[in-house]
Design a protein around this motif. Structure first.
Motif, PDB file in Angstrom:
ATOM      1  N   VAL A   1      -1.385  -6.330  -4.681  1.00 44.00           N
ATOM      2  CA  VAL A   1      -2.035  -5.763  -5.859  1.00 44.00           C
ATOM      3  C   VAL A   1      -1.085  -4.786  -6.542  1.00 44.00           C
ATOM      4  O   VAL A   1      -0.469  -3.946  -5.875  1.00 44.00           O
ATOM      5  CB  VAL A   1      -3.345  -5.029  -5.486  1.00 44.00           C
ATOM      6  CG1 VAL A   1      -3.970  -4.367  -6.720  1.00 44.00           C
ATOM      7  CG2 VAL A   1      -4.334  -5.981  -4.826  1.00 44.00           C
TER       8      VAL A   1
ATOM      9  N   LEU B   1      -1.266  -1.814  -9.411  1.00 46.19           N
ATOM     10  CA  LEU B   1      -2.152  -0.957 -10.186  1.00 46.19           C
ATOM     11  C   LEU B   1      -1.374  -0.384 -11.365  1.00 46.19           C
ATOM     12  O   LEU B   1      -0.263   0.129 -11.193  1.00 46.19           O
ATOM     13  CB  LEU B   1      -2.693   0.180  -9.316  1.00 46.19           C
ATOM     14  CG  LEU B   1      -3.554  -0.236  -8.119  1.00 46.19           C
ATOM     15  CD1 LEU B   1      -3.877   0.972  -7.247  1.00 46.19           C
ATOM     16  CD2 LEU B   1      -4.843  -0.903  -8.582  1.00 46.19           C
TER      17      LEU B   1
ATOM     18  N   ALA C   1      -3.405   4.360  -4.580  1.00 48.94           N
ATOM     19  CA  ALA C   1      -2.299   3.882  -3.742  1.00 48.94           C
ATOM     20  C   ALA C   1      -2.025   4.836  -2.586  1.00 48.94           C
ATOM     21  O   ALA C   1      -1.531   4.416  -1.533  1.00 48.94           O
ATOM     22  CB  ALA C   1      -1.043   3.718  -4.588  1.00 48.94           C
TER      23      ALA C   1
ATOM     24  N   ARG D   1      -5.949   1.498   1.419  1.00 50.38           N
ATOM     25  CA  ARG D   1      -4.853   0.682   1.935  1.00 50.38           C
ATOM     26  C   ARG D   1      -5.293  -0.156   3.131  1.00 50.38           C
ATOM     27  O   ARG D   1      -4.699  -1.198   3.409  1.00 50.38           O
ATOM     28  CB  ARG D   1      -3.668   1.574   2.311  1.00 50.38           C
ATOM     29  CG  ARG D   1      -3.030   2.274   1.102  1.00 50.38           C
ATOM     30  CD  ARG D   1      -1.609   2.705   1.419  1.00 50.38           C
ATOM     31  NE  ARG D   1      -1.538   3.549   2.593  1.00 50.38           N
ATOM     32  CZ  ARG D   1      -1.638   4.867   2.576  1.00 50.38           C
ATOM     33  NH1 ARG D   1      -1.858   5.487   1.422  1.00 50.38           N
ATOM     34  NH2 ARG D   1      -1.545   5.575   3.674  1.00 50.38           N
TER      35      ARG D   1
ATOM     36  N   VAL E   1      -2.025  -2.823  -1.699  1.00 47.23           N
ATOM     37  CA  VAL E   1      -1.379  -2.325  -2.915  1.00 47.23           C
ATOM     38  C   VAL E   1       0.121  -2.225  -2.654  1.00 47.23           C
ATOM     39  O   VAL E   1       0.555  -1.502  -1.757  1.00 47.23           O
ATOM     40  CB  VAL E   1      -1.955  -0.962  -3.330  1.00 47.23           C
ATOM     41  CG1 VAL E   1      -1.194  -0.411  -4.538  1.00 47.23           C
ATOM     42  CG2 VAL E   1      -3.435  -1.084  -3.656  1.00 47.23           C
TER      43      VAL E   1
ATOM     44  N   VAL F   1       2.801   0.252  -8.186  1.00 52.01           N
ATOM     45  CA  VAL F   1       2.072   1.114  -9.110  1.00 52.01           C
ATOM     46  C   VAL F   1       2.970   1.330 -10.328  1.00 52.01           C
ATOM     47  O   VAL F   1       4.144   1.681 -10.189  1.00 52.01           O
ATOM     48  CB  VAL F   1       1.723   2.474  -8.471  1.00 52.01           C
ATOM     49  CG1 VAL F   1       1.168   3.433  -9.516  1.00 52.01           C
ATOM     50  CG2 VAL F   1       0.731   2.295  -7.338  1.00 52.01           C
TER      51      VAL F   1
ATOM     52  N   VAL G   1       5.061   1.228  -0.999  1.00 56.82           N
ATOM     53  CA  VAL G   1       4.511   0.991  -2.333  1.00 56.82           C
ATOM     54  C   VAL G   1       5.576   1.349  -3.359  1.00 56.82           C
ATOM     55  O   VAL G   1       6.120   2.451  -3.341  1.00 56.82           O
ATOM     56  CB  VAL G   1       3.242   1.819  -2.580  1.00 56.82           C
ATOM     57  CG1 VAL G   1       2.738   1.613  -4.015  1.00 56.82           C
ATOM     58  CG2 VAL G   1       2.154   1.449  -1.577  1.00 56.82           C
TER      59      VAL G   1
END
Length: 491
Positions: free
Chosen positions: A346, A348, A362, A368, A373, A376, A392
């Motif tokens: 994913v 964001l 995140a 999580r 995720v 970002v 991330v």
């Protein structure tokens, strides 16, 4: 001919932390090499004591002498294994020590800067307090107040003559362009608000923004929220009354996967919408692998008094203070109801409050555990204080004249997984010609869109590395895309 905007890239594979990590790895490699060299030297020493080797001296004394000398030189000589092992271990220790010293000095410098800013604020707070007490007891106070009231009345309904307003806008533009100055003011504010070291720092604006100045009220309230996050104390606005209501519907228009960062930012719903929506896209690659882009709206309601729209100033304040918000809950419920499954990557994406919400999610360990995720992307958002894990990838766009990203009083981390792209709008005459020196134009989504377009064209190694890692979210031949819109309302 229009000149491409100049971008400054911090962090990523070319950042300071990445280079320090490389030195750490080099020190580890040198240490392991020294261990292997030492093991080889030990084996040679054992060979020299072997019975068959010693017996060779009796069988062929003429050749044994030179061979024994060569073995001794290879083991204990100035260029032998023992000496090389010692030099490798010494070099490994020196590199590791230098890296540790640099990191310790950097942390100590940051702590010192924060302490100095806070102390400056306390001194200023005591001065303001003393001036206020002096004004109250002064016999001239009624005269000053009456004169001020007449001056405001004489300037018209806005309270500021046009020339004064232009000068103020220019000064604010210049102030926000100075990163260090903005961060110093934010860092000093807890001391100003609580000069004696007690009392609740942070700003609480009951009711509606004063004088109808939504932008000014937003900046003040966000600054207060950043202070509560830095100090761990202070009042918060509008506790959630319960989980928000979320309605997810398929998007009417057929979707295509985003081609780059500019496309990703265009997915972020406009704050001008009456009912902002969370936008989710399910991207299916030709090999069947699924990834998701979830776009979060920014602030569309500026009253600090919470209403039915959770993408409001109260969510800004709570999120900046490190608290869970109805906006974040709405995004979480959207992901569940749109069909995001565990293990599916994913990304964001969000501007302003959308970026704050994306970073906070995140950094949330509970989220999580449920969702994977991996990326970002934020623009115009103060996200430095969120503890986003190293797995991330964060891409943050900031304008030097936009004060919002600095309201947390800290620089974004310089880490391999965190890239910050800065643009100085004062160096771009086209932005100023189109929009003027309006202080908050630097925060506008459309201006960040033009920055993202320049970013997509950049050949910077960190950005190229980021694009390669984000390939699952960007358009490829054969992709199939399904899009959803979700409306989120408070109970």
């Amino acid at each position: 001919m229009t000149r491409a905007p100049e971008l400054t890239v911090h962090g990523g594979v070319g950042g300071t932390t990445a280079r320090l990590d490389d030195l750490d790895r080099a020190a580890g490699l040198l240490h392991r090499t020294a261990e292997r060299l030492a093991l080889g030297g030990a084996r040679l020493a054992l060979a020299a004591a072997d019975v068959d080797w010693v017996a060779g001296a009796l069988v062929s004394p003429g050749t044994f002498g030179p061979a024994a000398g060569s073995l001794a030189a290879a083991t204990l000589g100035p260029h032998g294994l023992a000496a090389v092992t010692a030099r490798a271990e010494l070099l490994a220790g020196g590199v590791a020590g230098a890296v540790a010293a640099y990191r310790a000095a950097d942390a100590a410098a940051d702590a010192s800067v924060r302490a100095v800013r806070l102390e400056l604020g306390r001194v200023a707070g005591l001065a303001v307090l003393a001036a206020g007490v002096g004004l109250v007891v002064s016999p001239l106070t009624p005269v000053l107040l009456a004169g001020g009231a007449l001056a405001v009345k004489a300037t018209g309904p806005q309270g500021v003559p046009a020339p004064v307003g232009e000068v103020g806008a220019d000064l604010l533009w210049r102030f926000t362009a100075n990163d260090a100055l903005v961060e110093t003011v934010v860092g000093a504010a807890p001391g100003v608000l609580s000069p004696a070291g007690s009392g609740p720092p942070g700003l609480w604006l009951p009711g509606h923004p004063p004088g109808g100045s939504a932008e000014l009220a937003a900046l003040l309230a966000l600054g207060g929220a950043g202070l509560t996050r830095l100090t761990g104390r202070g009042p918060y606005l509008s506790e959630p009354a319960g989980p928000p209501s979320v309605v997810v519907r398929p998007a009417l228009n057929p979707a295509t996967a985003p081609a780059g960062v500019a496309d990703l930012l265009r997915r972020s719903p406009s704050t001008d919408e009456a009912a902002p929506r969370v936008h989710a896209e399910r991207i299916v690659a030709p090999d069947g692998k699924v990834s998701w882009v979830v776009s979060v709206p920014g602030t569309s309601q500026w009253s600090p008094k919470a209403g039915t729209n959770p993408f409001d100033l109260s969510s800004d304040v709570r999120a900046m203070a490190g608290r869970r918000t109805d906006a974040a809950e709405g995004v979480l419920l959207t992901m569940r109801r749109a069909g995001v499954r565990p293990g599916e990557p994913v990304m964001l994406v969000g501007h302003s409050l959308g970026g704050i919400t994306a970073a906070s999610l995140a950094a949330d360990p509970l989220l999580r555990k449920e969702f994977h995720v991996t990326h970002v992307v934020v623009s115009g958002a103060p996200v430095a204080q969120f503890d986003v894990p190293d797995d991330v990838q964060v891409l943050a766009l900031e304008h030097q004249q936009d004060p919002t990203p600095r309201l947390d009083g800290a620089d974004n981390p310089d880490r391999p997984n965190w890239i910050t792209v800065e643009r100085d709008l004062s160096a771009d005459p086209f932005v100023e010609a189109a929009h003027g020196r309006r202080p908050l134009i630097a925060h506008h989504q459309a201006v960040y869109g033009s920055t993202a377009t320049a970013l997509d064209a950049s050949t910077d190694p960190s950005l190229a590395h980021w694009r390669a890692g984000a390939a699952a979210f960007l358009a490829r031949p054969g992709d199939e895309v399904e899009a959803f819109n979700a409306t989120v309302t408070r109970p």
